[in-house]
Design an enzyme around this catalytic site. Structure first.
Site, short mmCIF file in Angstrom:
data_model
loop_
_atom_site.label_atom_id
_atom_site.label_comp_id
_atom_site.label_asym_id
_atom_site.label_seq_id
_atom_site.Cartn_x
_atom_site.Cartn_y
_atom_site.Cartn_z
N LEU A 214 0.86 -1.18 0.00
CA LEU A 214 0.00 0.00 0.00
C LEU A 214 0.90 1.23 0.00
O LEU A 214 1.96 1.23 0.63
CB LEU A 214 -0.90 0.03 1.24
CG LEU A 214 -2.09 -0.93 1.29
CD1 LEU A 214 -2.72 -0.89 2.68
CD2 LEU A 214 -3.11 -0.61 0.22
N ASP A 215 0.46 2.28 -0.69
CA ASP A 215 1.21 3.53 -0.69
C ASP A 215 1.25 4.12 0.73
O ASP A 215 0.37 3.84 1.54
CB ASP A 215 0.55 4.55 -1.62
CG ASP A 215 0.63 4.14 -3.07
OD1 ASP A 215 1.58 3.44 -3.44
OD2 ASP A 215 -0.27 4.52 -3.84
#
Length: 305
Positions: A44-45
């Site tokens: 995930l960013d």
């Protein structure tokens, strides 16, 4: 002499907080559990929150079958300007004027959302982790190169607008169910482009990967070792199972192709009499062909410092 590492294998569901990388989560899980061997099933960013699935020790072998599962997200899409990263962490382009934004009707939004639902061709964000000639795209972009990635087929199974807020921007709270490899940032970009006002993502939360939900995940402040799911529990959630007696368990662990009556077009979880996952197999002509074995957890000493 370093203390012995934690030999236990399992799958760990973690609720990633905002502002740290997925690799930061892995590092903290290693420390909490007491082992170096921790991997993840999809990142995930830093701006994103939500479900990360980690594999610990031998259970990293299960991640291959988790990373490709469908995902579910909630997100906020902001209409009114594009971003060079397709999200709020990048540099915004020129904002459209208030009249252009006011002209975007609910009906137009619904039409373009519907056009982005189902099997679609999507161009990934240029700041994705996709490799270009061996280098991550986001590395090239940050070095000043202009990258346009090739479109790829993805499936958006649901794209629901949950709430619409109009002020200086149009903010859409949405829920998306999609195939692996779908970029929610790209949906925001493409929706804004289709409406002629630009769009980018301001919030993203992953709520589900396959059958695993963020509601069952642990926070990073928790003691993570007790929260690990047993490999057999995870495998039998994902796949059909076969319960083996002691002899067949031993034979399969040594690579023998034992008789198998369970039919499935997907892997089959082989479970021993003690409930331990022996391996994932496939049925070929009534015989179990091993896809991957899961050896028993064995405590060992780390090397000296």
């Amino acid at each position: 002499m370093k203390p012995p590492s934690n030999p236990r294998s399992g799958i760990l569901l973690v609720d990633k907080p905002q502002g740290i990388t997925s690799h930061d989560v892995v590092a903290r899980a290693r420390k909490s559990i007491g082992t170096r061997k921790v991997g993840h099933a999809g990142t995930l960013d830093p701006m994103a929150t939500g479900l990360l699935v980690l594999g610990v020790n031998n259970s990293t072998r299960l991640l291959t079958w988790i990373v490709g599962l469908d995902k579910e997200y909630t997100a906020t899409i902001r209409l009114g300007a594009a971003s060079n990263t397709d999200d709020a962490d990048g540099d915004l382009g020129q904002r459209v004027d208030a009249a252009a934004l006011a002209a975007v009707s609910a009906e137009a939004i619904a039409t373009e959302v519907a056009a982005l639902t189902g099997p679609i061709s999507q161009r990934p964000s240029s700041v994705s982790a996709i490799k270009v000639d061996g280098t991550r795209a986001y590395t090239l972009v940050r070095a000043g190169e202009e990258i346009v990635l090739a479109e790829r087929p993805v499936t958006v199974r649901a794209f629901d607008v949950l709430d619409t807020r109009r002020a200086d921007w149009i903010d859409l709270d949405v829920r998306v169910e999609c195939s692996t490899g779908t970029y929610i940032r790209a949906l925001a970009r493409d929706l804004g482009a289709a409406l002629g006002v630009g769009g980018h993502l301001t919030a993203l939360r992953r709520t589900r990967i396959g059958p695993f939900t963020v509601d069952a995940a642990s926070g990073l402040d928790a003691d993570l070792a007790p929260a690990m799911l047993e490999p057999a529990e995870v495998a039998t959630t994902l796949f059909a199972q076969v319960r083996l007696d002691a002899q067949h368990s031993a034979d399969l662990a040594h690579g023998k192709r034992i008789p198998l009556s369970v039919e499935s077009d997907r892997p089959i979880a082989a479970i021993d009499p003690d409930g331990r996952l022996i391996g994932l197999v496939e049925n070929i002509a009534g015989r179990a062909h091993v896809l991957v074995n899961f050896p028993p957890d064995t405590r060992h000493e780390e090397g000296t410092a």
